[in-house]
Design an enzyme around this catalytic site. Sequence first.
Site, mmCIF file in Angstrom:
data_model
loop_
_atom_site.group_PDB
_atom_site.id
_atom_site.type_symbol
_atom_site.label_atom_id
_atom_site.label_comp_id
_atom_site.label_asym_id
_atom_site.label_seq_id
_atom_site.Cartn_x
_atom_site.Cartn_y
_atom_site.Cartn_z
ATOM 1 N N ILE A 83 44.827 44.707 48.564
ATOM 2 C CA ILE A 83 44.159 45.196 49.784
ATOM 3 C C ILE A 83 42.799 44.538 50.025
ATOM 4 O O ILE A 83 42.366 44.440 51.183
ATOM 5 C CB ILE A 83 44.034 46.744 49.749
ATOM 6 C CG1 ILE A 83 43.757 47.292 51.143
ATOM 7 C CG2 ILE A 83 42.980 47.194 48.745
ATOM 8 C CD1 ILE A 83 43.907 48.795 51.263
ATOM 9 N N ASN A 106 37.263 58.287 43.738
ATOM 10 C CA ASN A 106 37.247 59.594 43.068
ATOM 11 C C ASN A 106 36.031 60.356 43.576
ATOM 12 O O ASN A 106 35.169 59.772 44.250
ATOM 13 C CB ASN A 106 37.280 59.454 41.543
ATOM 14 C CG ASN A 106 36.120 58.635 41.033
ATOM 15 O OD1 ASN A 106 34.965 58.968 41.261
ATOM 16 N ND2 ASN A 106 36.419 57.532 40.363
ATOM 17 N N GLY A 132 41.636 50.835 39.002
ATOM 18 C CA GLY A 132 42.636 50.665 40.057
ATOM 19 C C GLY A 132 42.060 50.002 41.300
ATOM 20 O O GLY A 132 41.241 49.091 41.227
ATOM 21 N N VAL A 133 42.486 50.503 42.430
ATOM 22 C CA VAL A 133 42.089 49.893 43.701
ATOM 23 C C VAL A 133 40.587 50.084 43.948
ATOM 24 O O VAL A 133 39.921 49.223 44.538
ATOM 25 C CB VAL A 133 42.977 50.445 44.847
ATOM 26 C CG1 VAL A 133 42.652 51.858 45.216
ATOM 27 C CG2 VAL A 133 42.920 49.536 46.053
ATOM 28 N N ASP A 134 40.040 51.177 43.472
ATOM 29 C CA ASP A 134 38.605 51.465 43.595
ATOM 30 C C ASP A 134 37.787 50.353 42.922
ATOM 31 O O ASP A 134 36.871 49.772 43.522
ATOM 32 C CB ASP A 134 38.346 52.827 42.924
ATOM 33 C CG ASP A 134 36.995 53.439 43.256
ATOM 34 O OD1 ASP A 134 36.283 52.876 44.104
ATOM 35 O OD2 ASP A 134 36.663 54.483 42.661
ATOM 36 N N SER A 165 46.629 57.995 45.537
ATOM 37 C CA SER A 165 47.064 58.940 44.481
ATOM 38 C C SER A 165 48.246 58.485 43.621
ATOM 39 O O SER A 165 48.613 59.202 42.690
ATOM 40 C CB SER A 165 47.398 60.330 45.048
ATOM 41 O OG SER A 165 46.230 61.077 45.311
ATOM 42 N N THR A 166 48.846 57.330 43.916
ATOM 43 C CA THR A 166 50.060 56.961 43.160
ATOM 44 C C THR A 166 49.784 56.118 41.921
ATOM 45 O O THR A 166 50.717 55.627 41.287
ATOM 46 C CB THR A 166 51.066 56.214 44.055
ATOM 47 O OG1 THR A 166 50.421 55.073 44.616
ATOM 48 C CG2 THR A 166 51.593 57.109 45.153
ATOM 49 N N GLY A 167 48.497 55.940 41.582
ATOM 50 C CA GLY A 167 48.157 55.224 40.351
ATOM 51 C C GLY A 167 47.830 56.230 39.262
ATOM 52 O O GLY A 167 48.672 57.040 38.868
ATOM 53 N N TYR A 185 46.295 58.909 39.449
ATOM 54 C CA TYR A 185 46.433 60.310 39.866
ATOM 55 C C TYR A 185 47.883 60.809 39.848
ATOM 56 O O TYR A 185 48.137 61.990 40.091
ATOM 57 C CB TYR A 185 45.787 60.552 41.232
ATOM 58 C CG TYR A 185 44.267 60.643 41.177
ATOM 59 C CD1 TYR A 185 43.579 60.433 39.987
ATOM 60 C CD2 TYR A 185 43.517 60.959 42.314
ATOM 61 C CE1 TYR A 185 42.195 60.518 39.928
ATOM 62 C CE2 TYR A 185 42.128 61.054 42.260
ATOM 63 C CZ TYR A 185 41.466 60.825 41.065
ATOM 64 O OH TYR A 185 40.100 60.923 41.008
HETATM 65 P P1 ADP Z 1 44.573 56.951 42.426
HETATM 66 O O1 ADP Z 1 43.496 57.361 41.459
HETATM 67 O O2 ADP Z 1 44.354 57.508 43.822
HETATM 68 O O3 ADP Z 1 45.949 57.177 41.886
HETATM 69 P P2 ADP Z 1 44.726 54.083 41.816
HETATM 70 O O4 ADP Z 1 43.743 53.036 42.214
HETATM 71 O O5 ADP Z 1 44.917 54.354 40.372
HETATM 72 O O6 ADP Z 1 44.302 55.394 42.634
HETATM 73 O O7 ADP Z 1 46.143 53.730 42.443
HETATM 74 C C1 ADP Z 1 46.495 53.890 43.790
HETATM 75 C C2 ADP Z 1 47.518 52.823 44.159
HETATM 76 O O8 ADP Z 1 46.831 51.604 44.437
HETATM 77 C C3 ADP Z 1 48.511 52.516 43.039
HETATM 78 O O9 ADP Z 1 49.824 52.532 43.582
HETATM 79 C C4 ADP Z 1 48.093 51.124 42.564
HETATM 80 O O10 ADP Z 1 49.204 50.377 42.117
HETATM 81 C C5 ADP Z 1 47.504 50.532 43.827
HETATM 82 N N1 ADP Z 1 46.548 49.422 43.660
HETATM 83 C C6 ADP Z 1 45.810 49.066 42.577
HETATM 84 N N2 ADP Z 1 45.066 47.981 42.852
HETATM 85 C C7 ADP Z 1 45.340 47.629 44.152
HETATM 86 C C8 ADP Z 1 44.899 46.578 45.027
HETATM 87 N N3 ADP Z 1 44.020 45.654 44.642
HETATM 88 N N4 ADP Z 1 45.417 46.553 46.302
HETATM 89 C C9 ADP Z 1 46.301 47.482 46.705
HETATM 90 N N5 ADP Z 1 46.743 48.481 45.943
HETATM 91 C C10 ADP Z 1 46.271 48.557 44.678
#
Ligand code: ADP
Length: 179
Positions: A17, A30, A38-40, A127-129, A131
């Site tokens: 993303i 969070n 993760g994405v954060d 939330s699918t990582g 969480y």
């Molecule tokens: P949460 O804590 O809300 O579960 P995460 O970041 O752990 O957040 O995961 C949310 C989703 O984002 C997961 O399905 C993960 O595979 C996905 N993700 C992780 N990195 C990226 C990225 N760089 N771009 C898009 N999606 C991502």
Amino acid sequence: MEKKINNSIIKLIQGNITKEEVDAIVNAANSSLMGGGGVDGAIHRAGGPAILAECKEIRNSQGKLSTGQAVATTAGNLKAKYVIHTVGPVYKGGHKREPELLASCYQKSLMIAKEKGCKNIAFPSISTGVYGYPMDKAAKIALSTIAKFLEENSSIFEIRMVLFGEEAFNVFQKTLQEL
Ligand code: ADP
């Protein structure tokens, strides 16, 4: 794959993303707003320290961000105008208001994007990582909430779901076909 709703489209993309060129990128943050994994983590690494500095200001002025809520900051070095930070629910079996809280993340983020005049926006699968929200259940909530918004609002032309990995992409594709 994409689906047209009124004059707008929902588009599914497999990728990272942080590379998206859109007005707003949504962050699965969070409640501390202090960054994380993760994405954060990816968004803060790619966007640079300006985003975290703004998150800290928000944190100092209004405290932690509750689950299901969203706030906007600028996007630092990213090719976007805003990052919209939203806190997804931790999945605990589905009877702790998780569906409604997850829908709220999408709904609130879209309302902020609309207020800011964004024409397009990219979401990760919230939330699918870490969480733990099951991908199929999360996909249904994500896509039906986005579709409902597009039925009621016309100012955002394109909503991209950016899925990290083939499995997530396949689940979202199947769900969008059935929508
Ligand atoms: P949460 O804590 O809300 O579960 P995460 O970041 O752990 O957040 O995961 C949310 C989703 O984002 C997961 O399905 C993960 O595979 C996905 N993700 C992780 N990195 C990226 C990225 N760089 N771009 C898009 N999606 C991502």
